[in-house]
Design a protein around this motif. Structure first.
Motif, PDB file in Angstrom:
ATOM      1  N   LYS A  48     -12.346  -0.060  -6.617  1.00 52.19           N
ATOM      2  CA  LYS A  48     -11.068  -0.118  -5.917  1.00 52.19           C
ATOM      3  C   LYS A  48      -9.883   0.076  -6.833  1.00 52.19           C
ATOM      4  CE  LYS A  48     -12.148  -2.927  -2.062  1.00 52.19           C
ATOM      5  NZ  LYS A  48     -12.298  -4.279  -1.630  1.00 52.19           N
ATOM      6  N   MET A  49     -10.070  -0.298  -8.092  1.00 49.80           N
ATOM      7  CA  MET A  49      -8.920  -0.290  -9.008  1.00 49.80           C
ATOM      8  C   MET A  49      -9.306   0.472 -10.265  1.00 49.80           C
ATOM      9  SD  MET A  49      -9.388  -4.244  -9.843  1.00 49.80           S
ATOM     10  CE  MET A  49     -10.901  -4.911 -10.476  1.00 49.80           C
TER      11      MET A  49
ATOM     12  N   GLU B 298       0.832  -1.186   0.000  1.00 55.00           N
ATOM     13  CA  GLU B 298       0.000   0.000   0.000  1.00 55.00           C
ATOM     14  C   GLU B 298       0.880   1.255   0.000  1.00 55.00           C
ATOM     15  OE1 GLU B 298      -3.244  -0.532   2.463  1.00 55.00           O
ATOM     16  OE2 GLU B 298      -4.183   1.370   1.939  1.00 55.00           O
TER      17      GLU B 298
ATOM     18  N   ASP C  45      -6.419  -5.997  -2.446  1.00 59.71           N
ATOM     19  CA  ASP C  45      -6.974  -5.686  -1.140  1.00 59.71           C
ATOM     20  C   ASP C  45      -7.609  -6.932  -0.523  1.00 59.71           C
ATOM     21  OD1 ASP C  45      -7.341  -3.986   0.920  1.00 59.71           O
ATOM     22  OD2 ASP C  45      -9.216  -3.121   0.179  1.00 59.71           O
TER      23      ASP C  45
ATOM     24  N   PRO D 133     -10.268   5.211  -5.624  1.00 56.05           N
ATOM     25  CA  PRO D 133      -9.658   3.890  -5.734  1.00 56.05           C
ATOM     26  C   PRO D 133      -8.449   3.799  -4.830  1.00 56.05           C
ATOM     27  CG  PRO D 133      -8.959   5.248  -7.564  1.00 56.05           C
ATOM     28  CD  PRO D 133      -9.913   6.076  -6.765  1.00 56.05           C
ATOM     29  N   LYS D 134      -8.032   2.539  -4.541  1.00 55.85           N
ATOM     30  CA  LYS D 134      -6.810   2.355  -3.768  1.00 55.85           C
ATOM     31  C   LYS D 134      -5.641   2.138  -4.693  1.00 55.85           C
ATOM     32  CE  LYS D 134      -8.350   0.586   0.598  1.00 55.85           C
ATOM     33  NZ  LYS D 134      -8.308  -0.519   1.523  1.00 55.85           N
TER      34      LYS D 134
ATOM     35  N   MET E 255     -16.269  -4.742  -7.628  1.00 55.57           N
ATOM     36  CA  MET E 255     -14.880  -4.543  -7.189  1.00 55.57           C
ATOM     37  C   MET E 255     -14.194  -3.437  -7.974  1.00 55.57           C
ATOM     38  SD  MET E 255     -13.687  -8.458  -6.978  1.00 55.57           S
ATOM     39  CE  MET E 255     -14.728  -9.710  -6.301  1.00 55.57           C
TER      40      MET E 255
END
Lengths: 307, 351
Positions: free
Chosen positions: B98-99, B45, B80, B178-179, B95
């Protein structure tokens, strides 16, 4: 001047994004041909819809003593060989011709676009749908029409009355036999569009296929659709006249522009103006629709907009 | 540098992406293009992993496969903690927030018929339930974050310069918080002066929002600037993976050495003394890779074993992975050591 700039910018910043259709309308207004075309088309629609209520002569009323007359106050477009008023027949005929043209065009457009988009977007449907398109392209038109009309004329007449039944039949027949070109062009464009990165970007966002088609594919294939739409109206009006001429369309005493044109060709030598009226009506209507399509295509493309 | 005990945000294990080749009258499958062939790595991360390699080595395919823009042939991708390698339809769709991805060509990645507000708002329409006002507010917020004037919301992509278009693309990618963002050569299509702006913007955003990047590029200097760790790809495989400074100062794999030797030096004195390792031959076809090591056809230090056996991707030093027979246990340790020192001599003339 420098003082007013920031406040202007702030004012604009508060303004919410306005609907794209306003931009489209702004651009459409700048296309003179399109405006003229739209004006004329609206005029034609008004005339054929409201005209018969204002012009009280019955288009089927036979006044044999007034036959073959030239233009006069009583009969602005003259009369035909049976003494029927050509102006009234033009109005009544226009109603049918324009209705057939627009509905048949819409039908073939919806069919063609749906088949083209589905075939282009979904790989699994491509083969079957394009083979179906080839099949329809290869069908001999006239025998097909004869069979369709023989099979369905009487049932449709019984269900919707003689004119209504034939109207449905003709629209259906024209629509079903003219969607293939649109489908092929749209499929080609969709295939190219599908590989563009913005479609990939939408996929990475998680846009499902139906919204992908509506939001990204359809707006970008609008130009070819628009072109085939404008050509389609002309094609439909002319096919309808050809069908009537062959005796497969509306009854012979039922006026349509195509019917009037073909009736008048017999008297081309003696009364050439009789060919002129329906001919002019068909050509001008088709031309105006072409201009509308042209203007719409330009207006819907933001890259051309504002030039 | 990073908390090793924490689970990595992105885990990729044995990812394979093969594209079938159809030929002949019946469109039978006659082979496959092994665009990505068994790659594994992790990204922690807040970290930036640089992915470098020459054109056609599978960098972009790897990035897209990780985001499941393709149906992957084999392998596991976990983002994640969630395994997304087999997710389909609605599960995968949920999902997606997140991306996200930033694309190479900012012109092609924006729909020419949508306004900027429409483009940035699309992810919000898909995943967030917002009122009209909230949506607009969020769009303005994003435009501020990437440095776009709010007045531009009603404009169309063709009215912008390349750098501004890329900012729109970045704003779209950020819309759903998003992460993990895959940056697929985000600067390759831009002017050099604009490249720096966009890279700095990406770095700022990473700091502000705690983003994790997979930064795909063939610009080695740019990767050196932005990445914490670097992975080098050749013909669908990762040949070397390591911390940025170690990898740039002492590249282990012969391919990495050759690649780094091609980076020009700003100092003309050093530039004159720079020795390039010029590779001979062409990259083999990914549909028919050579037996053994993929690089054996062009490797300046090729050994008989390279043509027979595929080297394992192994950890040779803490955090440094390399796939080369020069570094396998069977090979003499001394040779390996020598290779490394020679390598650094060859490349690090400028340091």
């Amino acid at each position: 001047m420098t003082d007013t700039m920031p406040s202007n910018a702030e004012l604009e910043a508060i303004r919410p994004p306005r609907s794209q259709w306003w931009d489209v309308w702004d651009q459409f207004k700048t296309h003179k041909g399109a405006l003229l075309g739209a004006g004329f088309f609206v005029l034609v629609i008004l005339a054929v819809v409201a005209g018969p209520f204002l012009w009280h002569i019955d288009p089927t009323y036979i006044d044999i003593r007034a036959r073959n007359q030239g233009p006069s106050l009583a009969h602005p477009f003259g009369t035909d060989q049976l003494g029927r008023d050509t102006f009234a027949r033009m109005l009544a005929g226009g109603r049918v011709s324009v209705a057939v043209g627009v509905t048949a065009m819409l039908l073939s457009l919806v069919l063609g676009t749906a088949v083209g988009v589905l075939a282009g977007y979904f790989k699994r449907l491509d083969g079957p749908l394009m083979r179906l398109t080839d099949l329809f392209l290869a069908l001999p038109l006239l025998p097909l029409l004869l069979v369709i009309i023989m099979l369905f004329r009487d049932t449709l007449r019984a269900a919707f009355g003689p004119e209504g039944g034939i109207f449905i039949l003709i629209v259906f027949v024209i629509g079903i036999t003219s969607w293939m070109q649109t489908a092929r062009i749209v499929r080609g464009d969709v295939l190219a569009l599908k590989e563009r990165e913005f479609v990939l970007a939408a996929r990475s966002i998680g846009t499902p296929p139906r919204r992908m088609i509506r939001r990204h594919i359809l707006p970008n294939v609008l130009s070819p659709i628009m072109v085939s739409a404008t050509l389609g109206i002309a094609n439909a009006i002319i096919t309808e006249s050809a069908l009537s001429f062959l005796g497969l369309g509306f009854p012979s005493d039922f006026p349509t522009w195509g019917r009037l044109l073909f009736d008048a060709t017999d008297y081309l030598q003696q009364y050439p103006e009789r060919v002129l009226w329906p001919g002019l009506a068909i050509s001008l209507t088709v031309l105006s629709v072409n201009y509308i399509g042209d203007g719409l295509r330009d207006a819907l493309d933001p890259r051309i907009r504002g030039r | 540098m990073f908390d090793a005990s924490a689970a990595p945000l992105v885990e990729v294990h044995g990812l394979k992406m093969y594209f079938p080749i159809h030929a002949g009258l019946f469109r039978r499958k006659v082979g496959e293009v092994k665009a990505v062939d068994n790659i594994s790595f992790t990204i922690h991360e807040g970290e930036t992993l640089g992915l470098v390699g020459e054109s056609g080595c599978g960098k972009s395919t790897a990035g897209r496969a990780i985001l499941r823009l393709y149906d992957i042939t084999d392998g596991v991708v976990r983002i994640d903690g969630q395994d997304i390698s087999d997710a389909r339809g609605e599960a995968l769709r949920r999902m997606r927030p997140k991306m996200q991805m930033v694309f190479q060509d900012p012109q092609a990645s924006l729909n020419p018929r949508m306004t900027v507000a429409g483009i940035i708002g699309e992810p919000l329409d898909e995943h967030a339930r917002l009122s009209r006002r909230e949506r607009l507010e969020r769009i303005y917020e994003l435009m501020d974050a990437v440095g776009l004037n709010r007045n531009f919301a009603n404009r169309y992509p063709h009215e912008f310069s390349g750098g501004q278009r890329q900012r729109i693309g970045i704003a779209r990618a950020l819309a759903l918080n998003p992460k993990f963002i895959v940056c697929d050569e985000p600067i390759a299509a831009l002017d050099v002066s604009i490249q720096a702006q966009v890279v700095n913007l990406l770095e700022d955003l990473q700091e502000r929002f705690g983003l994790t990047y997979l930064f795909i590029s063939h610009d080695l200097s740019m990767v050196r600037h932005i990445a914490n760790r670097v992975a080098v790809m050749y013909l669908g495989k990762i040949v070397e993976l390591g911390p940025r400074d170690a990898l740039y100062s002492e590249p282990l794999h012969p391919y990495t050495q050759a690649l780094l030797s091609a980076v020009p030096e700003p100092d003309p004195d050093h530039e004159a003394r720079r020795q390039r390792i010029i590779l001979t031959g062409d990259v083999p076809s990914p549909s028919n890779p050579p037996k053994g090591c993929n690089f054996c056809t062009r490797c300046p230090r090729v050994m008989p074993v390279c043509r027979e056996e595929e080297p394992d991707f192994r950890e040779v030093a803490p955090g440094r992975f390399v796939a080369c027979h020069l570094f396998t246990e069977e090979t003499d340790k001394k040779t390996a050591g020598q290779a490394a020192t020679e390598a650094s001599e060859q490349v690090q003339q400028g340091e």
